[in-house]
Design a protein around this motif. Sequence first.
Motif, PDB file in Angstrom:
ATOM      1  N   GLY A 109       0.791  -1.227   0.000  1.00 44.64           N
ATOM      2  CA  GLY A 109       0.000   0.000   0.000  1.00 44.64           C
ATOM      3  C   GLY A 109       0.818   1.268   0.000  1.00 44.64           C
ATOM      4  O   GLY A 109       0.292   2.345   0.299  1.00 44.64           O
ATOM      5  N   ALA A 110       2.097   1.178  -0.347  1.00 48.49           N
ATOM      6  CA  ALA A 110       2.963   2.356  -0.324  1.00 48.49           C
ATOM      7  C   ALA A 110       2.510   3.435  -1.296  1.00 48.49           C
ATOM      8  O   ALA A 110       2.768   4.619  -1.075  1.00 48.49           O
ATOM      9  CB  ALA A 110       4.404   1.953  -0.640  1.00 48.49           C
ATOM     10  N   ASP A 111       1.826   3.034  -2.379  1.00 49.76           N
ATOM     11  CA  ASP A 111       1.420   3.991  -3.403  1.00 49.76           C
ATOM     12  C   ASP A 111      -0.030   4.450  -3.238  1.00 49.76           C
ATOM     13  O   ASP A 111      -0.581   5.090  -4.123  1.00 49.76           O
ATOM     14  CB  ASP A 111       1.613   3.396  -4.795  1.00 49.76           C
ATOM     15  CG  ASP A 111       0.818   2.110  -4.987  1.00 49.76           C
ATOM     16  OD1 ASP A 111       0.369   1.532  -3.974  1.00 49.76           O
ATOM     17  OD2 ASP A 111       0.656   1.684  -6.143  1.00 49.76           O
ATOM     18  N   THR A 112      -0.655   4.144  -2.106  1.00 52.44           N
ATOM     19  CA  THR A 112      -2.035   4.578  -1.868  1.00 52.44           C
ATOM     20  C   THR A 112      -2.044   5.938  -1.181  1.00 52.44           C
ATOM     21  O   THR A 112      -1.082   6.302  -0.494  1.00 52.44           O
ATOM     22  CB  THR A 112      -2.781   3.563  -0.989  1.00 52.44           C
ATOM     23  OG1 THR A 112      -2.071   3.407   0.254  1.00 52.44           O
ATOM     24  CG2 THR A 112      -2.875   2.222  -1.679  1.00 52.44           C
ATOM     25  N   PRO A 113      -3.102   6.745  -1.330  1.00 52.83           N
ATOM     26  CA  PRO A 113      -3.130   8.085  -0.725  1.00 52.83           C
ATOM     27  C   PRO A 113      -3.165   8.024   0.796  1.00 52.83           C
ATOM     28  O   PRO A 113      -3.763   7.103   1.374  1.00 52.83           O
ATOM     29  CB  PRO A 113      -4.424   8.700  -1.283  1.00 52.83           C
ATOM     30  CG  PRO A 113      -5.270   7.532  -1.673  1.00 52.83           C
ATOM     31  CD  PRO A 113      -4.320   6.469  -2.114  1.00 52.83           C
ATOM     32  N   ILE A 114      -2.529   8.987   1.447  1.00 49.61           N
ATOM     33  CA  ILE A 114      -2.490   8.975   2.919  1.00 49.61           C
ATOM     34  C   ILE A 114      -3.883   9.135   3.513  1.00 49.61           C
ATOM     35  O   ILE A 114      -4.119   8.740   4.650  1.00 49.61           O
ATOM     36  CB  ILE A 114      -1.561  10.081   3.465  1.00 49.61           C
ATOM     37  CG1 ILE A 114      -2.030  11.471   3.026  1.00 49.61           C
ATOM     38  CG2 ILE A 114      -0.133   9.836   3.085  1.00 49.61           C
ATOM     39  CD1 ILE A 114      -1.306  12.593   3.749  1.00 49.61           C
TER      40      ILE A 114
END
Length: 351
Positions: free
Chosen positions: A202-207
């Motif tokens: 999930g590193a590329d998912t929005p905060i």
Amino acid sequence: MIRLTQFEFAKIITRKSVYLALAGLLVLLVLYACLAHSGPLNGTSYYKPYEGPITAEKVKVAQDQIQNYSEETQNRYGVFYDISVFSPFKNSIRYDEHGNVMERTVTVSEIHYNKPWGYLLEYIDQFGVLFMMVMILLGLAPVFAEEYALGTAALLRSSKRGKGQLVSAKLMASMFYVVICVAVFTSVNLLVYWLRFGNLAGADTPIQSVGMYFYSFDYEFSPYKFTAIQYYGVQLVTHLVGCLIFGCIVLLVSALSSTSFIAMVVNVALVGVPYLAFDVMNFNPGWATWIEEFSFSTMMRVTRFFLTPVSYSVFGLELSYLNWYMIIMAVVTIGVILGTYRTFRTREVFS
């Protein structure tokens, strides 16, 4: 100058108290990370069937599953709660502490597994601050005060490099020590949660979609369009800068103190009193709000800057909370560094 800095750095890292504290804090970090929160270790398989855009069908399944919640389905509860929170079919309005409607700058319309990042982001704000404050206090509080206690301050000041380069060497060695401590904590933190979850998915998912607990999405209304890993980098750099500023303050107090113990007590009071007042005792009168918002420890915790859009108007100049804070801290840091130079150069030897 390099040799002098190396010597001053060696004096910092050879203190037994630094290694004892480091070992104790790292053990506490591992135990706390593994035992304090019972959340799902690896929920990738639970999220996999629902990844992608949130549809009406997924919302219906989520509502049914939430109504039939039981201990047997608690590990799968996270994905259904996420769907219900970010459902585009839900017409919910939330208000801030001032009664204003909170609007999402970034709309989350897809579901992806990113729970490891919730824990990583939270631990800089919580345990990371504790870790760094302890390590900075133990390592830097004696830097100048120890010279007074040992009676070497007058000798050092009378030497060729005693009134300028020595202070610079102590300052650079101290800042290098702070950087190493941040690097150690960050490395261990990443390793612990990579091992605990089995991945850092999930590193590329929005905060805005990152939550540590099922009921907590701290950045849901954040105006910043960061992915989880981008924000982790921003958070880490901001945290490091805050630690460096705190280190400079500790050095000034050390230069003003006759013993390491006094320097430690004063610095603990500078950190502890605001924390006890605002976080523990909920002391929050209107006139003291600025003390909490612009405390030097706020930068070490980082989170407050990125939660919701906040701006200040000063003399007709409109700037964000983060920008005003950076300006104030820049002025304070310059004053603190200059004060440290002047104090060590001119202060009489303590009796």
